[in-house]
Each structure stands twice: as structure tokens, then as C-alpha cells.
Design an enzyme around this catalytic site. Sequence first.
Site, short mmCIF file in Angstrom:
data_model
loop_
_atom_site.label_atom_id
_atom_site.label_comp_id
_atom_site.label_asym_id
_atom_site.label_seq_id
_atom_site.Cartn_x
_atom_site.Cartn_y
_atom_site.Cartn_z
N SER A 67 0.84 -1.20 0.00
CA SER A 67 0.00 0.00 0.00
C SER A 67 0.87 1.25 0.00
O SER A 67 2.06 1.20 -0.34
CB SER A 67 -0.94 -0.03 1.21
OG SER A 67 -1.95 0.97 1.08
N GLY A 69 2.31 3.21 2.26
CA GLY A 69 3.55 3.26 3.04
C GLY A 69 4.69 2.54 2.36
O GLY A 69 5.82 3.06 2.28
N GLU A 70 4.42 1.35 1.86
CA GLU A 70 5.46 0.57 1.18
C GLU A 70 5.85 1.20 -0.16
O GLU A 70 7.00 1.12 -0.58
CB GLU A 70 4.99 -0.87 0.97
CG GLU A 70 4.83 -1.68 2.23
CD GLU A 70 3.52 -1.40 2.97
OE1 GLU A 70 3.36 -1.85 4.12
OE2 GLU A 70 2.65 -0.71 2.39
N VAL A 71 4.88 1.84 -0.83
CA VAL A 71 5.19 2.54 -2.08
C VAL A 71 6.19 3.65 -1.83
O VAL A 71 7.14 3.86 -2.60
CB VAL A 71 3.91 3.10 -2.72
CG1 VAL A 71 4.25 4.07 -3.85
CG2 VAL A 71 3.05 1.96 -3.26
N LEU A 74 9.56 2.22 -1.56
CA LEU A 74 10.11 1.90 -2.88
C LEU A 74 10.63 3.15 -3.58
O LEU A 74 11.61 3.08 -4.33
CB LEU A 74 9.04 1.24 -3.75
CG LEU A 74 8.69 -0.22 -3.45
CD1 LEU A 74 7.80 -0.78 -4.55
CD2 LEU A 74 9.93 -1.08 -3.30
#
EC number: 2.4.99.12
Length: 447
Positions: A67, A69-71, A74
Site C-alpha cells: 500500500s 507506506g510501502e510505495v 520503494l
Amino acid sequence: MRLRSQIRTFVLNGIWLIILLIGLPWLAWRFVSKGKNRRGWSQKLFGLVPASAKPVGSKRIWLHAVSVGEVHLLNTLVGSLLQHHGDVELFISTTTETGYDRAVALFGDRHEVFFFPFDFSWAIRNVIRRIDPDLLVLAELELWPNLIHISADLELPVVVANGRLSENSHRNYRRFEFFTRPMFQKLNRVAAQDRISADRFVELGCDPNRVIVTGNLKYDAIETDRNNAKTSACRCLARDFGIADDDRILIAGSTQIEDESAAVNAWEMLRSEFGDLKLVIVPRHPDRFAEIESLLEKKGLVANRRSQHGSVSVDSDILVVDVIGELSGWWGLADVAFVGGSMGSRGGQNMIEPAAYGIPVCFGPNTANFQSTVDGLLAHNAAKVVEDTVQLTDFVARALGDRVESESMGKRAQEFVQQHRGAAARTVEILGRFLQSKSRKDLEHAA
């Protein structure tokens, strides 16, 4: 071995189909009532992502983030990766619609973005066949059995970047160890955030030689200068909502209802002492505005709504930022930061961002998902745990009333953040070795 693999795949597909059928009413309800889950079904069910011919000699990486946060993680990794491997092709998948929209905004002009497929064998194989990646990178942890087993069968190396295992996740994986251990055993590398997570990965089945502590990418991703572009834009928005440059601001960020209740109560108790104190609430899920509005109405309060900027404005000292992707900018305006997800059962949220700005930071007692960061901040006397509304009120009052101590705490927080930078470079070094590998045998020595 091949028969066992076929039986495993058949059983897993059956399990996922049953779960999907059971969940259809819920998906239909979200589709109709909230307008969610309407996009990307050909990608989710069948793996029909855009296909393109792979140039001879080129390298491709499939990066997955669950989602928003992880994007954002990245984004940090991609920037560093392209500095060292500018010719690599990147394909980025996300699970949620908010994550997808954010990924398109950040990467869509240069890299292919698509919805992560359900863990059906045909969908996974279609994605791998269509994009032909040389490496699969999972942000933090997103393990699906068909994905991991099929990747291993096709000799596609899988790396977990910024690997994190909370106490709850570790316990749940251990509970189904007979099912999950084979997945962990097949991970080619884990770049763990800290030693605690690294040890948990090993306990769950990872080869100790494949688990490396690289640090937390979030330290590399954050801004320390309050005059950055996002904060400057938020400052202009604040003025439009009646928040003057010399007003003092309490920001409650990434909040759930328990956090919002504590923040509103604390702000109410401090209004008479600090007449220029404004409250900015940035909920973890922006679509919860109605719930926050109901909380305020019970107290006879109203709030401005960020999403209605330019159309509706009320005379209020409270602003609810009900949009995605602005919290990091708003933290730069705070005089005091209260990090949410910590008064209820969420397990905490990212407290590194406000700490990096040199802001007095506090959070509730339930921060198990960020335990390593919390322990470090507390050890440096760079943050404070507040157990309830009373302690939150006391912390805010002290932070506003004692500028010398506030600046000292903020400086310690910034120093702590600076000491923990460098995870992106260490992670890219690991990925680079996999990109240079020529064979499966080489992969065993890639780190």
C-alpha cells in the site's frame, strides 16, 4: 518432486477460490456502496499485466509494495537503484487502490505500474511470463505461497527489502509453521530492518547466511528541512484555513479513533493556556472523516476539511487532512507531534518522520510494530510515551512551555535519525549482485 509441486498448487488454488467465493458479498458491497475494488480485475484474477518484449541483455526487476507506506519506501529504493543501475527496467505492483494511485503518481511516467495478482498459480505465472523479471523484490514482507514456490521453480530470485517481522506476525507465522516454513526457506535474501527482525526470519526458516541487517529504508526516505517543497505547500494551505505562521500547531498523524479522541481532549484542555494552539488531525485512512466529525460534534466542535479547500471553510482551530500523501509535509509545520495508531490496537505508526524534523515527539503505549525505532528514540531521550490523555496533555504543555527542552529533544531526535541512514545504499548493493548473477549457482553467492 514435480508431483508434490502440482498437488500443492492444486490445493492452494482451491483454498484461494473458496476464500474468494466466501468474500464475494463483501467485495460486492464495497464495489457498490463505496466504489472500491472496481479496477484491475484482469490483473488481479488472471495476471494480465501489460506485456512488452524484453531487449536482449537488459535486466528487469519486479518490485512489490502492498500500500501507500510501502510505495513510499520503494520511492527511496528506486531512486538509489537507478543511480547505480540506470538501465534496469522496473515493474511495480501494489495491492490496494490507494497504493496503486500513489505508485502511478510517483512512477507511472517512467515505469509500468499494475495491481498485484491474487495468489492463483495461473495469475502468478502470467505476470512472470509477461514481464520476464530477473529479480522479484518484496517491500517489508508480502509472502504468498504460490508466488514464492513458483518463483523458486522458475529460478526467479526473491529478495525481501526492508524486511520487518512484528511480534504478532512472527507469532502467527509460527502458528502455521508447517505451511509457512517452506516459503521462508526459499527466500534468496532478506535485507532486514534490524537484528530483532533478522532473528525472527531465521527462526521461521530462512537460511542465516541469507539474512542481512541493512537498516530501515524509512530513515533514508525522510525529510529533515522544514523548508522543503511539500511543507511549504502545506504552509500555504494552513494559511488558507486560518492557521497563521506564528500559530503553534499540534499535529496528530496517522490516527485511529482512539488517538483522535485523546488529541482532541488534550487540545481542549490546553486552549485556555495556549490560545494560539491549532490542532491538525491527519487520519491513517482519510475516508474516516465522518467518524472524526461525529467525535467533534459530540463536543460541540467543528473542523475544516482539507479535501474541501477552496470551497468550504468554517471558523475553526481544527483542521482534518482527509487526503493521501501529505502527512510528511504537515509534520514539518508541527510544534508538537503525536504519532497515532498507538492508543488502540494498531501497533503504532511511523514516528521517524516527525523525529527527523527535530520536533518533540510522543506516542501512545501500543507501538509493537515499531519497537526497534521506539526503543532507540527512548534510549536517546528523543521521544516520550504517553499512556493516556492526561499524559498527552502534560507532554504538549511542557513542549510548548519549555522551548529550551523542546529544542534539545528535537535535536536528539534528529541526531538519532542521521545515525541510522544508509539502508538504501546497502540494499541496492545486494540487489546489484543479483542482477550481475548469471546462473542459479551464482545466486547462492550473490550476497
